[in-house]
Every structure is written in structure tokens, then in C-alpha cells.
Design a protein around this motif. Structure first.
Motif, mmCIF file in Angstrom:
data_model
loop_
_atom_site.group_PDB
_atom_site.id
_atom_site.type_symbol
_atom_site.label_atom_id
_atom_site.label_comp_id
_atom_site.label_asym_id
_atom_site.label_seq_id
_atom_site.Cartn_x
_atom_site.Cartn_y
_atom_site.Cartn_z
ATOM 1 N N GLY A 88 -2.188 -27.041 23.035
ATOM 2 C CA GLY A 88 -0.674 -27.212 22.591
ATOM 3 C C GLY A 88 0.149 -26.692 23.376
ATOM 4 N N THR A 89 1.431 -27.185 23.468
ATOM 5 C CA THR A 89 2.590 -26.679 24.481
ATOM 6 C C THR A 89 2.847 -25.301 24.346
ATOM 7 N N PRO A 90 2.794 -24.500 25.506
ATOM 8 C CA PRO A 90 3.112 -23.094 25.173
ATOM 9 C C PRO A 90 4.446 -22.721 25.077
ATOM 10 N N ASN A 91 4.882 -21.449 25.090
ATOM 11 C CA ASN A 91 6.192 -21.111 24.696
ATOM 12 C C ASN A 91 6.481 -20.341 26.066
ATOM 13 N N THR A 92 6.678 -21.427 27.130
ATOM 14 C CA THR A 92 7.470 -21.041 28.596
ATOM 15 C C THR A 92 8.497 -20.251 28.651
ATOM 16 N N PRO A 93 9.532 -20.411 27.870
ATOM 17 C CA PRO A 93 10.706 -19.481 28.062
ATOM 18 C C PRO A 93 10.471 -18.288 27.118
ATOM 19 N N GLY A 94 9.928 -18.390 26.383
ATOM 20 C CA GLY A 94 9.400 -16.898 25.598
ATOM 21 C C GLY A 94 8.577 -16.169 26.649
ATOM 22 N N LEU A 95 7.396 -16.926 27.164
ATOM 23 C CA LEU A 95 6.705 -15.827 28.292
ATOM 24 C C LEU A 95 7.448 -15.585 29.618
ATOM 25 N N ALA A 96 8.632 -16.455 29.835
ATOM 26 C CA ALA A 96 9.266 -15.798 30.873
ATOM 27 C C ALA A 96 10.104 -14.441 30.307
ATOM 28 N N GLY A 97 10.612 -14.593 29.138
ATOM 29 C CA GLY A 97 11.400 -13.448 28.632
ATOM 30 C C GLY A 97 10.262 -12.153 28.538
ATOM 31 N N LEU A 98 8.764 -12.507 28.351
ATOM 32 C CA LEU A 98 7.899 -11.454 28.021
ATOM 33 C C LEU A 98 7.759 -10.735 29.501
ATOM 34 N N LYS A 99 7.632 -11.738 30.438
ATOM 35 C CA LYS A 99 7.403 -11.209 31.869
ATOM 36 C C LYS A 99 8.574 -10.339 32.301
ATOM 37 N N ALA A 100 9.746 -10.592 31.802
ATOM 38 C CA ALA A 100 10.937 -10.069 32.116
ATOM 39 C C ALA A 100 10.876 -8.694 31.571
ATOM 40 N N GLY A 101 10.562 -8.522 30.188
ATOM 41 C CA GLY A 101 10.553 -7.495 29.360
ATOM 42 C C GLY A 101 9.151 -6.372 29.832
ATOM 43 N N ILE A 102 8.121 -6.710 30.180
ATOM 44 C CA ILE A 102 7.213 -6.061 30.856
ATOM 45 C C ILE A 102 7.631 -5.523 32.183
ATOM 46 N N ASP A 103 8.430 -6.230 32.980
ATOM 47 C CA ASP A 103 8.903 -5.592 34.225
ATOM 48 C C ASP A 103 9.812 -4.655 33.932
ATOM 49 N N THR A 104 10.625 -4.435 32.839
ATOM 50 C CA THR A 104 11.568 -3.556 32.358
ATOM 51 C C THR A 104 10.884 -2.187 32.108
ATOM 52 N N VAL A 105 9.558 -2.737 31.337
ATOM 53 C CA VAL A 105 8.657 -1.585 30.881
ATOM 54 C C VAL A 105 7.991 -0.799 32.145
ATOM 55 N N MET A 106 7.732 -1.746 33.109
ATOM 56 C CA MET A 106 6.846 -1.056 34.143
ATOM 57 C C MET A 106 7.733 -0.150 34.893
ATOM 58 N N GLU A 107 9.013 -0.721 35.134
ATOM 59 C CA GLU A 107 10.012 -0.122 35.990
ATOM 60 C C GLU A 107 10.243 1.429 35.693
ATOM 61 N N ARG A 108 10.683 1.210 34.228
ATOM 62 C CA ARG A 108 10.924 2.786 33.487
ATOM 63 C C ARG A 108 9.511 3.361 33.316
ATOM 64 N N GLY A 109 8.174 2.937 33.358
ATOM 65 C CA GLY A 109 7.076 3.462 33.259
ATOM 66 C C GLY A 109 6.641 3.615 31.637
ATOM 67 N N VAL A 110 5.482 3.410 31.393
ATOM 68 C CA VAL A 110 5.127 3.677 29.762
ATOM 69 C C VAL A 110 4.943 5.081 29.453
#
Lengths: 376, 82
Positions: free
Chosen positions: A246-268
Motif C-alpha cells: 500500500g501507499t506509504p506515509n511519505t509526509p509522515g516519514l519525512a517528519g520522522l526523519k527530521a525528528g530523528i535528526d533532532t534526536v541525533m543532534e542532541r544525542g540520545v
């Protein structure tokens, strides 16, 4: 508003998450893997970039072993229903969320036998109890990394080490820890790791996924179009296509990538340190309020970003309502979708305060003062 | 187009895995939909490249355990299997 409901979903999302979602809809608005035009190809790149980010976060070398789902619940259903067959045995703990318990019970009705491992009174599952529950036909051990009710952290590394010497698959529910506790799937001997995108990873709701270790093949939960090997009646044997109909959630996954970027920048680790400090402060302050009982590990180092409490003479739901109505403090109360945990904890519902990457010291002070006022 | 090579994969996800690795190594390849004229069934994707870029593409795919669905060369406006 003071938002202390991060265990339900993180809020507010970082600005880059919002921008990434909008940009994805503008620049990658095609259907990924379905066409050859620029919008479709860009959409597929956006999704792959997110796959890479998730893989990096969890110490996974092959991004194609990351399967995207609508949420952690769907990922857990895929893991449980995709591995268990009639005659198999599965082990779970008394601290599991309904997202684990209910699919397991559904499989029990299809001939799978289950063993529930009772957690200690603080909610932590002793690894030796997991070892004792194993049988020759144990196919799956499903364990939460940290309880969604009281934050009790399980020793995933120790359980993984036990299971290395056994044929059982190790499924970890990282709903409360992805993005806020270090996770290395390989080092922890995790076979499948279910994660939500919208909690500690700071992405939007409607995102999540399952890491499936190389060599492990599951029965797909869904069947349908994948944009690959479309002439075949069967689902492709290729991961992740096999599990992503099925069609994936492209906008959502774009947001998730950005969220992970924020997590990685700050550091887990840095996020974890901040949350642990908040939890320690909350526990200390709340334990000084007469009538309040805290349910969970006394040591904040053994607790994810959650404090569970009850107050004598006060219904948790009423407390949550008053905090919201009078103090504009958002939190959650009740069984929190994990009814078994309340038998272990000796409760029938709790008030849950959960912190996140955006929580401040002032907010901790405010909620403590509000509860003191309500309960005195 | 004559002389150009098309390497097709069974999954767009596989194309991305190979292509991103090559990009990290400094080799940028165009991502394309595999035309029907290749004779490949299904809905494939691939990368377009020159002949001297073929070896690294094959090497990266092999290192990832990814099976190449087909390799083609453009001749007289048609795609011929390599």
C-alpha cells in the motif's frame, strides 16, 4: 500548557519536523515506487533517507531491514503474527502493553501456548525469570524495553544474552525508549524491534516500524501492491517490500526523519540524562506529599521518563482532569492500556506523568506544586 | 543514449541502497524506471550509467547481497541484455 504526556505522544514537535512534512508534500508529493516521474522518485528517496536514519539510530547496518508501519502496534502485530504458528510457545511479561498482550492472546486462540513472566513489584522483569520460562518449543520472547505504565526499564542486554543460547526469537517493544534510551539491536541480540515514530523519535503520529534481523522471514501482515515484482501473485521475498503493502506515509516519514535528526543532534544519551534528572526530581518532590504512593523503581536510573502515582482518597482520572482543567497540565490516568501491569503493581489505575525531550525544570516544579495544592 | 547502460533491480528500495552507497563514494547515478522494452516483468527501477561505472555498481550490489535483475545496453534505441 504544561505537557507531561510524552509517553502517549511527544509534543510539541520540533519545527524542522513540521517543515519536513510540508516540504515532502510539496516536493515529493508523488506515490513512491509506483511511477518514474520526479515527484514519485523524490518521495521514494525521502522514505529511504528515513530508513537510513532509523537504521543508524538502532545500530542496524542494513537499512532495508527497517520496515515501516503505521505505529508500534502494527509493528508488534507483524512480529507476533508473523512468527508464531500453532504448537509454538511464547513468553511475555506482566508489564506488557495491550499491543503485545492482545495479539498474543489472539494467537493463543489459534493454538499457541503462552507463559506470562511476573515482573517484580517495581515493574522490572528479572531476566532469570525469562530464562526459567523458556521451553524447547519457545519461538518468541516479547518484552517491553520500558513499561508504559511506570517506566520500569528491563535489562534487554541480559535477556538477549540468555536468548543467544536458545532458538527463541527476541522481540523488544521500544515504544517508550526509542529516542530516549540507547538501543543497539545487534549488541542486544534483538531479533525484532518495534518502535513508534511519534514518541521519543519526535515524528508525527501515523509512523512507526519494525526492525527485522537479517535472515529472519515473517509471514506478512498485509498483502497488496508494493511497486515491485508486480506480476507475481505472492508478496515479494524482498525486505522491506514484503511487509509494506500500500501507499506509504511519505509526509509522515519525512517528519520522522527530521525528528530523528533532532534526536541525533542532541544525542540520545543527553536526552536520557535530562529525562532521568526530571524523573529524579519528580520522584523526590512527589514522595514528600502525604498520601502519595509512587509505583516504580526508586532509582531513576532504572526508570524511563515516566512517574506513576496514586493518592489516597483520589481517583487518578479525577486528578488528571483537575490538573488539566485548573492548571492546564496534560497527563494521563487509568489503566494506560496495560491491565496486567496493575496486578503486578497492586494498583487499579494510576496517574502517569511522562517527560520528554521538550520538558523543562519549570514544568516539573509547576506540576509538583499543582499536585501538592490539590492533595493537601 | 546509445552505449548507455541500465542496471535494473527487483525493488526500488534495493536501488536506493546501492545508489546511496555509490553516491557516498562519489558516484552519482540517475534513478530511473525500467522500461518495458527491457522485457523485465513487474515494475522495476534501476540506475543509468556508463560502461566504466558498471563494475562498481555490480560490486556494491554483490556486497549487499542484492541480486541485479538485469543489465542492459542501449543499442539503436532499444535495450539489449548485456
Amino acid at each position: 500548557m504544561i505537557y507531561l504526556d510524552h509517553a502517549a505522544t511527544s509534543w510539541p514537535k520540533p519545527p524542522n519536523v513540521l517543515h519536513a512534512i510540508i516540504a515532502a508534500m510539496a516536493e515529493g508529493g508523488g506515490n513512491p515506487g509506483r511511477s518514474g516521474h520526479a515527484l514519485s522518485l523524490r518521495a521514494s528517496e525521502i522514505i529511504y533517507e528515513c530508513r537510513e536514519a532509523v537504521a543508524q539510530l538502532f545500530g542496524v547496518s542494513d537499512p532495508l531491514r527497517i520496515v515501516f508501519t503505521a505505529n508500534a502496534t502494527e509493528a508488534l502485530n507483524l512480529a507476533i503474527k508473523g512468527t508464531l504458528m500453532p504448537g509454538d510457545h511464547a513468553v511475555y511479561s506482566s508489564m506488557e502493553h495491550n499491543a503485545v498482550w492482545r495479539p498474543l492472546k489472539a494467537m493463543e486462540a489459534r493454538g499457541v501456548t503462552l507463559t506470562m513472566v511476573e515482573a517484580a513489584p517495581d515493574g522490572i522483569v528479572p531476566p532469570e525469570r525469562v530464562a526459567a520460562a523458556l521451553r524447547p518449543n519457545t519461538r518468541l520472547v516479547a518484552l517491553t524495553h520500558a513499561s508504559n505504565v511506570n517506566g520500569a526499564i528491563n535489562d534487554i542486554t541480559a535477556v538477549g544474552a540468555i536468548l543467544r543460547a536458545h532458538d527463541a526469537l527476541f522481540l523488544v517493544d521500544a515504544a517508550q525508549t526509542a529516542g530516549s534510551l540507547p538501543i543497539d539491536a545487534r549488541a542486544m541480540a534483538i531479533d525484532m524491534l518495534a518502535f513508534p515514530g511519534h514518541k521519543g523519535l519526535l515524528g508525527p503520529q501515523g509512523t512507526g516500524g519494525l526492525y527485522i534481523r537479517p535472515g529472519l522471514d515473517l509471514v506478512p501482515l498485509k498483502h497488496g501492491g508494493t511497486g515491485s515484482l508486480s506480476h507475481l501473485a505472492e508478496m515479494p521475498a524482498i525486505t522491506p517490500d514484503r511487509y509494506e503493502s500500500g501507499t506509504p506515509n511519505t509526509p509522515g516519514l519525512a517528519g520522522l526523519k527530521a525528528g530523528i535528526d533532532t534526536v541525533m543532534e542532541r544525542g540520545v544519551e543527553a536526552i536520557r540524562d535530562a529525562e532521568r534528572t526530571h524523573i529524579a526530581r519528580l520522584r523526590t518532590a512527589l514522595s514528600n506529599i502525604p498520601g502519595v504512593t509512587l509505583h516504580g523503581p526508586e532509582n531513576a536510573a532504572l526508570c524511563a521518563g515516566i512517574v506513576a502515582l496514586t493518592a489516597s482518597g483520589h481517583d487518578p482520572e479525577d486528578l488528571a482532569s483537575e490538573l488539566a482543567a485548573t492548571y492546564s497540565i496534560a497527563c494521563r490516568a487509568g489503566l494506560i492500556c496495560a491491565p496486567l501491569a496493575h496486578t503486578t503493581l497492586g494498583t487499579n489505575g494510576i496517574l502517569r506523568l511522562s517527560v520528554g525531550a521538550a520538558t523543562t525544570e519549570d514544568e516539573i516544579t509547576a506540576v509538583t506544586a499543582a499536585l501538592r495544592t490539590i492533595l493537601f | 543514449m546509445t552505449g548507455e547502460i541500465l542496471v535494473a533491480f527487483n525493488s526500488l528500495n534495493q536501488v536506493h541502497r546501492v545508489r546511496r552507497k555509490l553516491m557516498a563514494d562519489g558516484l552519482y547515478l540517475d534513478l530511473v524506471r525500467v522500461p518495458k522494452s527491457t522485457g523485465l516483468p513487474g515494475c522495476g527501477y534501476g540506475v543509468r550509467l556508463s560502461r566504466d561505472e558498471l563494475a562498481p555498481v555490480r560490486a556494491v550490489a554483490e556486497s549487499f547481497g542484492i541480486v541485479i535483475a538485469g543489465s542492459f545496453i542501449a543499442r539503436s534505441g532499444d535495450w539489449t541484455p548485456l
